[in-house]
Design a protein around this motif. Structure first.
Motif, PDB file in Angstrom:
ATOM      1  N   SER A   4       0.840  -1.190   0.000  1.00 52.11           N
ATOM      2  CA  SER A   4       0.000   0.000   0.000  1.00 52.11           C
ATOM      3  C   SER A   4       0.876   1.242   0.000  1.00 52.11           C
ATOM      4  CB  SER A   4      -0.910  -0.001   1.226  1.00 52.11           C
ATOM      5  OG  SER A   4      -1.779  -1.109   1.206  1.00 52.11           O
ATOM      6  N   PRO A   5       0.340   2.375  -0.478  1.00 50.60           N
ATOM      7  CA  PRO A   5       1.116   3.611  -0.416  1.00 50.60           C
ATOM      8  C   PRO A   5       1.521   3.941   1.015  1.00 50.60           C
ATOM      9  CG  PRO A   5      -0.815   3.892  -1.810  1.00 50.60           C
ATOM     10  CD  PRO A   5      -0.966   2.571  -1.120  1.00 50.60           C
ATOM     11  N   SER A  37      -4.270   6.920   1.773  1.00 51.27           N
ATOM     12  CA  SER A  37      -4.670   5.763   0.992  1.00 51.27           C
ATOM     13  C   SER A  37      -6.123   5.474   1.318  1.00 51.27           C
ATOM     14  CB  SER A  37      -3.788   4.566   1.335  1.00 51.27           C
ATOM     15  OG  SER A  37      -4.028   4.153   2.680  1.00 51.27           O
ATOM     16  N   LYS A  38      -6.673   4.405   0.783  1.00 48.30           N
ATOM     17  CA  LYS A  38      -8.081   4.110   1.046  1.00 48.30           C
ATOM     18  C   LYS A  38      -8.336   3.786   2.513  1.00 48.30           C
ATOM     19  CE  LYS A  38      -7.774  -0.806  -0.139  1.00 48.30           C
ATOM     20  NZ  LYS A  38      -8.375  -1.910  -0.913  1.00 48.30           N
ATOM     21  N   GLN A 280     -11.489   9.165   1.109  1.00 47.62           N
ATOM     22  CA  GLN A 280     -11.044   7.780   1.303  1.00 47.62           C
ATOM     23  C   GLN A 280     -12.169   6.797   1.041  1.00 47.62           C
ATOM     24  OE1 GLN A 280      -9.331   8.649   5.412  1.00 47.62           O
ATOM     25  NE2 GLN A 280      -7.918   7.055   4.715  1.00 47.62           N
ATOM     26  N   GLY A 377      -3.604   4.848  -5.809  1.00 50.69           N
ATOM     27  CA  GLY A 377      -4.220   4.502  -4.531  1.00 50.69           C
ATOM     28  C   GLY A 377      -4.150   5.625  -3.529  1.00 50.69           C
ATOM     29  N   LEU A 378      -4.245   6.878  -4.007  1.00 47.86           N
ATOM     30  CA  LEU A 378      -4.097   8.038  -3.134  1.00 47.86           C
ATOM     31  C   LEU A 378      -5.247   9.022  -3.309  1.00 47.86           C
ATOM     32  CD1 LEU A 378      -0.333   9.000  -3.630  1.00 47.86           C
ATOM     33  CD2 LEU A 378      -1.340   7.880  -1.625  1.00 47.86           C
ATOM     34  N   VAL A 412       3.107   3.128  -4.368  1.00 45.34           N
ATOM     35  CA  VAL A 412       1.844   3.298  -5.070  1.00 45.34           C
ATOM     36  C   VAL A 412       1.568   2.035  -5.865  1.00 45.34           C
ATOM     37  CG1 VAL A 412       1.955   5.798  -5.163  1.00 45.34           C
ATOM     38  CG2 VAL A 412       2.996   4.481  -6.986  1.00 45.34           C
ATOM     39  N   ASP A 413       0.277   1.648  -5.910  1.00 37.38           N
ATOM     40  CA  ASP A 413      -0.023   0.279  -6.359  1.00 37.38           C
ATOM     41  C   ASP A 413      -0.213   0.131  -7.854  1.00 37.38           C
ATOM     42  OD1 ASP A 413      -2.573   1.278  -6.871  1.00 37.38           O
ATOM     43  OD2 ASP A 413      -3.414   0.491  -5.016  1.00 37.38           O
TER      44      ASP A 413
END
Length: 417
Positions: A4-5, A37-38, A280, A377-378, A412-413
């Motif tokens: 994950s970030p 991130s989420k 998010q 993913g941000l 970052v994904d």
């Protein structure tokens, strides 16, 4: 599994330094910045005086309230998507708007004035919810003729305290679907939601968005509590000096009973920190059903503007609007650089400041910017309270913040919609 970030080893220090240096330079009033991130808030911080030039009134913090203005639009758009997913509305059903919004659909197209006489032409194209949400319905916030018409025909204008639904019933400026015209469309989408659900926007948002997310400070109503935490609005003079203002809406002098028609295009008050929580929740829908479905999330990140052909120029007009607003060249003028979904402006190409192609963004009039970058993913936010500052100073601040964020975050994904 792709990590994950996360902030790099020096990432927090770099963001802290950016915030401290920017605040010390007095380029803007107080600032709020965040990246998440989420699932995790990677960084949130703020700096500056709650009331510029009056340090005895305290510094801003996570509980400081800001006027969100058009940050409201994404919330209204998400609420309309929820109705769509429940089968209550269809984005392209012209009969729906004719039935539910007859006061809007009765309005002609205002061509301009000949002397003191307004000149109209009948509307010949459909009004649809999609066009309301994408600013292609043709109803502007105000060109010169529009502003004159509002002054001559509306006892209370849409931007005034005490505005009613009738305050939003202004003529169109172009035929629906022919161009991008930033304006009152999402306010009408909010009115449509209220008439279909029987709930006010404040009630609907609280039940279907805020309470599920644990958000407590978002409201259309200037309650004593929110006003006590409100940051002072500022503007920049021609000489470059930051001064206090109450342009457009004197919130600190208003009371809840002043709010007659809740404005889905720009009426929310709330905290920057809780808006990050909302962003998010939107990002999580990339991977799992939540506020909207995964299919709905994909639609939020799919360009909904018609091609620039056959007399239409929606993309060109959107790019011109972004340039007027002060966005850097690389965000607004590259080939197929931007689009618009039923909720977000879209980067169709990567930004040199870090965002990847497929990101969505928008802003509030008081220089409050946000973005959602599914590929990285941000989500990000950079906000102040600086009304009608279209100079390069703010765009430089915002761009440098985005670049600092992407330099500070690793892992970052690279997911794709």
């Amino acid at each position: 599994m792709t990590p994950s970030p996360r902030l790099s080893a020096g990432g927090r220090a770099a963001l802290d330094k950016w915030l401290a240096d920017t605040n010390a330079a007095r380029l803007t009033p107080a600032l709020f910045v965040g990246v998440a991130s989420k699932d995790d808030v990677l960084y949130f911080n703020c700096a500056g005086e709650r009331v510029l030039g009056e340090p005895d009134k305290g510094s801003v913090n996570e509980d400081t309230v800001i006027e969100m203005w058009s940050m409201t639009k994404l919330v209204t758009s998400l609420a309309c998507m929820q109705l769509k997913e429940r089968g209550l509305v269809d984005y392209d059903d012209a009969a729906l708007c004719e039935r539910v919004l007859p006061d809007l659909c009765a309005m002609p197209v205002l061509l301009g004035y000949e002397g003191d006489t307004p000149k109209y032409t009948p509307r010949t194209e459909d009004i649809t919810l999609r066009r309301l949400l994408t600013h292609t319905v043709g109803q502007a916030y105000g060109n010169r003729a529009q502003l004159r018409w509002e002054k001559e025909n509306l006892a209370i204008q849409w931007k005034d305290p005490g505005s009613t639904t009738a305050s939003f019933a202004t003529p169109l400026n172009i035929q629906p679907g022919s161009s991008f015209v930033y304006g009152l469309g999402i306010d009408w989408a909010g009115i449509l939601l209220e008439r279909i659900t029987g709930l006010t926007l404040d009630e609907y948002f609280r039940q279907h968005i805020w309470e599920p997310l644990g958000i407590t400070s978002m409201s259309f109503f200037p309650t004593p509590d929110l006003k006590a935490r409100l940051m002072q609005m500022c503007t920049r003079t021609k000489e470059g000096k930051l001064v206090h203002t109450q342009k457009l809406r004197p919130v600190k002098d208003m009371v809840p009973s002043d709010i007659k028609q809740q404005a889905g295009g720009g009426g929310l008050l709330g905290t920057a920190r809780e808006y990050v929580t909302f962003l998010q929740a939107v990002l999580r829908c990339r991977d799992e059903d939540g506020l909207v479905s995964r299919a709905g999330f994909r639609e939020l990140f799919t360009d909904s503007l018609p091609p620039d052909e056959a007399g239409r120029d929606c993309h060109k007009a959107l790019e011109a609007f972004l340039k007027f607003r002060g966005y850097p060249e690389e965000m607004s003028t590259s080939r197929r650089g931007v689009g618009y979904s039923p909720g977000l402006c879209l980067n169709l190409e990567p930004s040199v400041n870090g965002r990847k192609a497929g990101s969505g963004f928008w802003f509030g009039a008081a220089r409050s910017e946000y973005w959602i970058d599914p590929a990285s993913g941000l989500v990000g936010l950079c906000a102040t309270q600086l009304m009608n500052d279209y100079e390069t100073i703010w765009s430089g601040v915002y761009s440098s913040y985005e670049r600092t964020v992407y330099d500070a975050v690793e892992g970052v994904d690279e997911a794709r919609l």
